[in-house]
Scaffold this motif. Structure first.
Motif, mmCIF file in Angstrom:
data_model
loop_
_atom_site.group_PDB
_atom_site.id
_atom_site.type_symbol
_atom_site.label_atom_id
_atom_site.label_comp_id
_atom_site.label_asym_id
_atom_site.label_seq_id
_atom_site.Cartn_x
_atom_site.Cartn_y
_atom_site.Cartn_z
ATOM 1 N N GLU A 74 0.734 -1.237 -0.032
ATOM 2 C CA GLU A 74 0.060 -0.124 0.012
ATOM 3 C C GLU A 74 1.059 1.547 0.032
ATOM 4 O O GLU A 74 0.530 2.368 -0.747
ATOM 5 C CB GLU A 74 -0.868 0.081 1.225
ATOM 6 C CG GLU A 74 -2.161 -0.847 1.039
ATOM 7 C CD GLU A 74 -3.093 -1.062 2.189
ATOM 8 O OE1 GLU A 74 -2.619 -0.598 3.413
ATOM 9 O OE2 GLU A 74 -4.035 -1.758 2.185
ATOM 10 N N ALA A 75 1.965 1.285 0.748
ATOM 11 C CA ALA A 75 2.865 2.240 0.762
ATOM 12 C C ALA A 75 3.601 2.720 -0.671
ATOM 13 O O ALA A 75 3.575 3.734 -1.162
ATOM 14 C CB ALA A 75 3.936 1.994 1.852
ATOM 15 N N LEU A 76 4.055 1.669 -1.380
ATOM 16 C CA LEU A 76 4.611 1.701 -2.609
ATOM 17 C C LEU A 76 3.360 2.166 -3.747
ATOM 18 O O LEU A 76 3.930 3.153 -4.435
ATOM 19 C CB LEU A 76 4.937 0.112 -3.119
ATOM 20 C CG LEU A 76 6.283 0.216 -3.575
ATOM 21 C CD1 LEU A 76 6.943 -1.283 -2.857
ATOM 22 C CD2 LEU A 76 6.755 0.072 -4.881
ATOM 23 N N ALA A 77 2.264 1.584 -3.540
ATOM 24 C CA ALA A 77 1.269 2.131 -4.306
ATOM 25 C C ALA A 77 0.872 3.692 -3.957
ATOM 26 O O ALA A 77 0.553 4.360 -5.084
ATOM 27 C CB ALA A 77 -0.224 1.316 -4.019
ATOM 28 N N THR A 78 0.964 4.199 -2.967
ATOM 29 C CA THR A 78 0.806 5.544 -2.517
ATOM 30 C C THR A 78 1.789 6.481 -3.174
ATOM 31 O O THR A 78 1.382 7.262 -3.617
ATOM 32 C CB THR A 78 0.608 5.698 -1.110
ATOM 33 O OG1 THR A 78 -0.689 5.124 -0.697
ATOM 34 C CG2 THR A 78 0.272 7.157 -0.609
ATOM 35 N N ARG A 79 3.002 5.759 -2.895
ATOM 36 C CA ARG A 79 4.098 6.687 -3.485
ATOM 37 C C ARG A 79 3.909 6.926 -4.914
ATOM 38 O O ARG A 79 4.195 7.652 -5.632
ATOM 39 C CB ARG A 79 5.470 5.701 -3.092
ATOM 40 C CG ARG A 79 6.602 6.476 -3.671
ATOM 41 C CD ARG A 79 8.162 5.840 -3.361
ATOM 42 N NE ARG A 79 9.160 6.340 -3.991
ATOM 43 C CZ ARG A 79 9.859 7.220 -3.299
ATOM 44 N NH1 ARG A 79 9.471 7.896 -2.230
ATOM 45 N NH2 ARG A 79 10.915 7.601 -4.022
ATOM 46 N N GLY A 80 3.528 5.702 -5.806
ATOM 47 C CA GLY A 80 3.474 5.586 -7.015
ATOM 48 C C GLY A 80 2.257 6.743 -7.408
ATOM 49 O O GLY A 80 2.620 7.270 -8.494
ATOM 50 N N ARG A 81 1.252 6.715 -6.893
ATOM 51 C CA ARG A 81 0.169 7.705 -7.073
ATOM 52 C C ARG A 81 0.661 9.291 -6.941
ATOM 53 O O ARG A 81 0.290 9.975 -7.722
ATOM 54 C CB ARG A 81 -1.083 7.413 -6.097
ATOM 55 C CG ARG A 81 -2.441 8.303 -6.655
ATOM 56 C CD ARG A 81 -3.507 7.251 -5.774
ATOM 57 N NE ARG A 81 -3.507 7.580 -4.437
ATOM 58 C CZ ARG A 81 -3.964 8.537 -3.642
ATOM 59 N NH1 ARG A 81 -4.741 9.454 -4.171
ATOM 60 N NH2 ARG A 81 -3.633 8.652 -2.369
ATOM 61 N N ILE A 82 1.464 9.299 -5.897
ATOM 62 C CA ILE A 82 2.205 10.698 -5.662
ATOM 63 C C ILE A 82 2.887 11.053 -6.886
ATOM 64 O O ILE A 82 3.090 12.143 -7.571
ATOM 65 C CB ILE A 82 2.818 10.956 -4.223
ATOM 66 C CG1 ILE A 82 1.775 10.415 -3.158
ATOM 67 C CG2 ILE A 82 3.548 12.134 -4.297
ATOM 68 C CD1 ILE A 82 2.508 10.335 -1.824
ATOM 69 N N LEU A 83 3.873 10.228 -7.288
ATOM 70 C CA LEU A 83 4.915 10.573 -8.172
ATOM 71 C C LEU A 83 4.027 10.482 -9.667
ATOM 72 O O LEU A 83 4.518 11.441 -10.439
ATOM 73 C CB LEU A 83 5.842 9.456 -8.381
ATOM 74 C CG LEU A 83 6.853 9.515 -7.244
ATOM 75 C CD1 LEU A 83 7.852 8.276 -7.168
ATOM 76 C CD2 LEU A 83 7.662 10.784 -7.204
ATOM 77 N N ASP A 84 3.000 9.856 -9.837
ATOM 78 C CA ASP A 84 2.216 10.061 -11.078
ATOM 79 C C ASP A 84 1.679 11.414 -11.298
ATOM 80 O O ASP A 84 1.809 12.088 -12.306
ATOM 81 C CB ASP A 84 1.001 8.860 -11.039
ATOM 82 C CG ASP A 84 1.653 7.557 -11.587
ATOM 83 O OD1 ASP A 84 2.776 7.403 -12.132
ATOM 84 O OD2 ASP A 84 0.675 6.440 -11.315
ATOM 85 N N ARG A 85 1.173 11.994 -10.002
ATOM 86 C CA ARG A 85 0.608 13.451 -10.106
ATOM 87 C C ARG A 85 1.524 14.422 -10.237
ATOM 88 O O ARG A 85 1.517 15.191 -11.050
ATOM 89 C CB ARG A 85 -0.275 13.558 -9.041
ATOM 90 C CG ARG A 85 -1.065 14.826 -8.739
ATOM 91 C CD ARG A 85 -2.070 14.964 -10.178
ATOM 92 N NE ARG A 85 -2.360 16.526 -10.211
ATOM 93 C CZ ARG A 85 -2.159 17.164 -11.420
ATOM 94 N NH1 ARG A 85 -1.848 16.522 -12.568
ATOM 95 N NH2 ARG A 85 -2.688 18.252 -11.520
ATOM 96 N N ALA A 86 2.734 13.999 -9.662
ATOM 97 C CA ALA A 86 3.833 15.024 -9.635
ATOM 98 C C ALA A 86 4.378 15.226 -11.028
ATOM 99 O O ALA A 86 4.768 16.310 -11.503
ATOM 100 C CB ALA A 86 4.780 14.433 -8.440
ATOM 101 N N ALA A 87 4.783 14.129 -11.589
ATOM 102 C CA ALA A 87 5.072 14.223 -12.910
ATOM 103 C C ALA A 87 4.174 14.874 -13.753
ATOM 104 O O ALA A 87 4.688 15.682 -14.772
ATOM 105 C CB ALA A 87 5.353 12.701 -13.498
#
Length: 198
Positions: A9-22
């Motif tokens: 879940e932490a990895l998925a959250t990190r990925g969601r943050i990075l997707d939006r940041a990009a």
């Protein structure tokens, strides 16, 4: 909750943050991303975003890294099935034109945006941008060199000039697509690359 599920879940959250940041960075630059803005847009607490990255600089570096990995997966890795040299180089160049023609991010190529944003600024983020571009140019240069060694390009072929023109075609294509929505630009970029190799 199991540790495995918690880590996933932490990895998925990190990925969601990075997707939006990009997505933000592709349109507004790496300076446009902040922990507070991402928290608000993703419905998270600031501390929730902060725990994944710690600082804005770390967030910027992670965003750039994500963009480069996505670019590499889409542009370079599919071409590695081709033999080193001219065939691989042509495949990489064709993939890069397609990548710029149909970008993954709303503002086009994040690496190109970061280059314009940071080329004249000192610091860790600028160094990371330079490293990303060095790796991309290194891939192109390696295949140009092998093409000369294999006789696919003539003796005395100016590898540095060809490299410059191939990179310039990509930069011009990104600008034409983003500024002018020029559907003919991809064809021009392909012709420019072929001339560089001719």
């Amino acid at each position: 909750m199991s540790p495995r599920r918690s880590a996933a879940e932490a990895l998925a959250t990190r990925g969601r943050i990075l997707d939006r940041a990009a997505g933000i960075a592709s349109e507004e630059g790496l300076d446009g991303i902040t922990i507070g803005r991402l928290a608000e847009e993703l419905g998270m607490s600031k501390s929730g975003v902060h725990k994944h990255f710690g600082t804005k600089e770390s967030l910027q570096l992670s965003t750039l890294d994500k963009a480069f990995v996505d670019f590499w997966h889409r542009v370079v890795e599919p071409a590695l099935a081709e033999p080193a040299g001219l065939r691989r180089l042509r495949a990489v160049c064709a993939n890069s034109v397609s990548y710029l023609e149909r970008p993954l991010l709303p503002g086009g190529c994040l690496m190109t945006a970061a280059l314009s944003e940071y080329d004249g600024r000192p610091g860790v983020v600028r160094d990371a941008v330079a490293e990303v571009w060095s790796r991309w140019r290194g891939q192109l240069r390696a295949d140009l060199g092998v093409a000369v060694e294999n006789g696919e390009l003539p003796d005395g072929f100016d590898v540095d000039q060809a490299l410059f023109e191939i990179v310039a075609a990509g930069l011009a294509l990104n600008a034409a697509m983003q500024l002018d929505r020029d559907d003919a630009a991809a064809g021009r970029a392909r012709r420019a690359i072929e001339r560089a190799l001719g």
